[in-house]
Design a protein around this motif. Sequence first.
Motif, short mmCIF file in Angstrom:
data_model
loop_
_atom_site.label_atom_id
_atom_site.label_comp_id
_atom_site.label_asym_id
_atom_site.label_seq_id
_atom_site.Cartn_x
_atom_site.Cartn_y
_atom_site.Cartn_z
N SER A 51 0.84 -1.21 0.00
CA SER A 51 0.00 0.00 0.00
C SER A 51 0.87 1.25 0.00
CB SER A 51 -0.92 0.01 1.23
OG SER A 51 -1.81 -1.08 1.20
N LEU A 52 1.96 1.20 0.76
CA LEU A 52 2.87 2.35 0.82
C LEU A 52 3.50 2.62 -0.54
CD1 LEU A 52 4.37 4.53 2.41
CD2 LEU A 52 6.08 2.79 3.02
N VAL A 53 3.95 1.57 -1.22
CA VAL A 53 4.62 1.79 -2.51
C VAL A 53 3.64 2.28 -3.56
CG1 VAL A 53 4.40 -0.52 -3.58
CG2 VAL A 53 6.42 0.87 -4.01
N ARG A 54 2.37 1.92 -3.45
CA ARG A 54 1.36 2.45 -4.40
C ARG A 54 1.20 3.96 -4.22
NH1 ARG A 54 -1.55 -1.07 -7.27
NH2 ARG A 54 -3.26 0.41 -7.56
N LEU A 55 1.36 4.43 -2.99
CA LEU A 55 1.28 5.88 -2.76
C LEU A 55 2.55 6.56 -3.24
CD1 LEU A 55 -0.24 6.02 0.86
CD2 LEU A 55 -1.45 5.91 -1.33
N VAL A 56 3.70 5.95 -2.94
CA VAL A 56 4.97 6.56 -3.29
C VAL A 56 5.16 6.62 -4.81
CG1 VAL A 56 7.47 6.45 -3.00
CG2 VAL A 56 5.98 5.72 -1.15
N SER A 57 4.64 5.60 -5.51
CA SER A 57 4.80 5.54 -6.97
C SER A 57 3.66 6.22 -7.72
CB SER A 57 4.90 4.08 -7.41
OG SER A 57 3.72 3.36 -7.08
N MET A 58 2.79 6.90 -7.00
CA MET A 58 1.70 7.69 -7.60
C MET A 58 0.62 6.85 -8.26
SD MET A 58 3.87 10.87 -9.27
CE MET A 58 4.89 9.79 -10.29
N LEU A 59 0.53 5.56 -7.90
CA LEU A 59 -0.56 4.73 -8.41
C LEU A 59 -1.86 5.02 -7.67
CD1 LEU A 59 1.26 1.30 -8.88
CD2 LEU A 59 0.58 2.93 -10.65
N GLU A 60 -1.73 5.52 -6.44
CA GLU A 60 -2.89 5.94 -5.65
C GLU A 60 -2.55 7.23 -4.92
OE1 GLU A 60 -4.77 3.16 -3.04
OE2 GLU A 60 -4.43 1.45 -4.38
N LYS A 61 -3.60 7.96 -4.56
CA LYS A 61 -3.41 9.19 -3.79
C LYS A 61 -3.60 8.88 -2.30
CE LYS A 61 -4.84 12.58 -7.29
NZ LYS A 61 -3.56 13.33 -7.30
N PRO A 62 -2.79 9.48 -1.45
CA PRO A 62 -2.98 9.29 -0.01
C PRO A 62 -4.22 10.03 0.48
CG PRO A 62 -1.28 10.92 -0.40
CD PRO A 62 -1.66 10.38 -1.76
N ASP A 63 -4.77 9.58 1.60
CA ASP A 63 -5.88 10.32 2.22
C ASP A 63 -5.38 11.64 2.78
OD1 ASP A 63 -7.60 8.20 1.67
OD2 ASP A 63 -7.22 7.23 3.59
N SER A 64 -4.15 11.62 3.27
CA SER A 64 -3.51 12.85 3.75
C SER A 64 -2.00 12.65 3.72
CB SER A 64 -3.97 13.19 5.17
OG SER A 64 -3.62 12.17 6.08
N GLY A 65 -1.28 13.76 3.83
CA GLY A 65 0.17 13.70 3.74
C GLY A 65 0.66 14.10 2.35
N ALA A 66 1.98 14.01 2.14
CA ALA A 66 2.56 14.50 0.89
C ALA A 66 3.71 13.60 0.46
CB ALA A 66 3.06 15.93 1.06
N VAL A 67 3.88 13.52 -0.88
CA VAL A 67 4.98 12.78 -1.49
C VAL A 67 5.77 13.75 -2.36
CG1 VAL A 67 5.66 10.89 -3.02
CG2 VAL A 67 3.63 10.66 -1.57
N VAL A 74 4.31 15.53 -5.67
CA VAL A 74 3.73 14.77 -6.79
C VAL A 74 2.41 14.09 -6.46
CG1 VAL A 74 5.98 14.37 -7.84
CG2 VAL A 74 5.06 12.70 -6.21
N ASP A 75 1.98 14.13 -5.21
CA ASP A 75 0.73 13.43 -4.87
C ASP A 75 -0.52 14.22 -5.22
OD1 ASP A 75 -0.34 14.79 -2.04
OD2 ASP A 75 1.83 14.92 -2.35
N ASN A 76 -0.35 15.50 -5.53
CA ASN A 76 -1.51 16.36 -5.81
C ASN A 76 -1.52 16.88 -7.25
OD1 ASN A 76 0.66 18.04 -5.64
ND2 ASN A 76 -0.30 19.54 -4.26
N LEU A 77 -0.84 16.18 -8.16
CA LEU A 77 -0.75 16.64 -9.55
C LEU A 77 -2.06 16.44 -10.29
CD1 LEU A 77 2.75 15.18 -10.52
CD2 LEU A 77 2.22 17.50 -9.75
N SER A 78 -2.26 17.24 -11.32
CA SER A 78 -3.40 17.04 -12.20
C SER A 78 -3.18 15.76 -13.02
CB SER A 78 -3.55 18.22 -13.16
OG SER A 78 -2.44 18.27 -14.06
N LYS A 79 -4.22 15.27 -13.67
CA LYS A 79 -4.12 14.02 -14.44
C LYS A 79 -3.04 14.12 -15.52
CE LYS A 79 -6.94 10.66 -16.95
NZ LYS A 79 -8.30 10.32 -17.43
#
Length: 341
Positions: A51-67, A74-79
């Motif tokens: 689950s952590l690597v999916r967030l770090v690799s931008m496959l999913e967005k976190p509920d909160s926090g930042a990458v 990179v966690d809040n980028l547009s499509k």
Amino acid sequence: MQIRLEHLKKTYISMTGPQESEVHAVDDVSLEIPENTIFGIIGKSGAGKSSLVRLVSMLEKPDSGAVYYGERRVDNLSKKELILERRKIGMIFQNFNLFSSRTAGKNVAYPLEIAGAPKEKIRAKVKEMLELVGLSDKINAPISTLSGGQKQRVAIARALATAPGILFCDEATSALDPNTTRQILSLIKEIQKKMNLTVVMITHQMEVVRDACESVAVIENGRVVECGKVKEIFTNPKTQTTRDFIRNIASSSDSRSGDIVKWTKKSGTFLLHFIGEATGEPVLSRMSKEFNVSFNILAAGISHLPDEDVGYMEVDIDGEDAEIARVEQWLLENKVKVQKI
């Protein structure tokens, strides 16, 4: 490229019978992964590492926090921005994820085709990448004709075709036999140096961490419970989870000389860690002559880290409390780290 994680959280809803329950897969994780290094993330099944690597690799967005990749969040980028940023990373997986309908060369070409690269550039890059992984003669080979190790080499070539700055390896050696695993890890280490990559290895195998990584984070229940240089983790594990990982190298299918051998299910009262030259010294023999104690060795072995050997021993030491305290001090003076279990 450096990766920085700040207070990442991710919760999933799980059905337990008729009831819904929350699963905190990633629970307030903050971590810094240095650039140009091989960094391990290890955890048992269900610990939250995937689950952590999916967030770090931008496959999913976190509920909160930042990458952050470098200084860029990179966690809040547009499509559109996300698509472009993902081209800067490569990923390889346990089951290879290759197209069975394509040849080895065509699999490597795929991300370049998606990126709209010219055909001449694609041909040159495919040749270069297959040479890099030692499969220049397999460019036209159907995937079905390749061994597991060869398939993973093709997957590595494909992941690197777009010249990423980061390579994620999600259980990349779990489906391979021990000998092939060592070959793939050696290849990844060689490529990392050649391309100045930041490599993140997600695994449940401490052997992978030992043989390939410079630093490691141990994950348990969605949290980082221990993090540091691999040598430090091996010589001074602070959590029971980490100790279990090191101890379980003994039950691995990899029977390479030097691995830990455990001949009883009973746990000792002390863990002893011998570093460098101390691994070859008769320390316990000298100890028994100098102090009024007896000892019983329950497990022992040597882990061959990239820069130094680290000996591991699980022992019972019996005697008066005051005498055992003197023994502990004497062991430390003789470059043996001591931990009570």
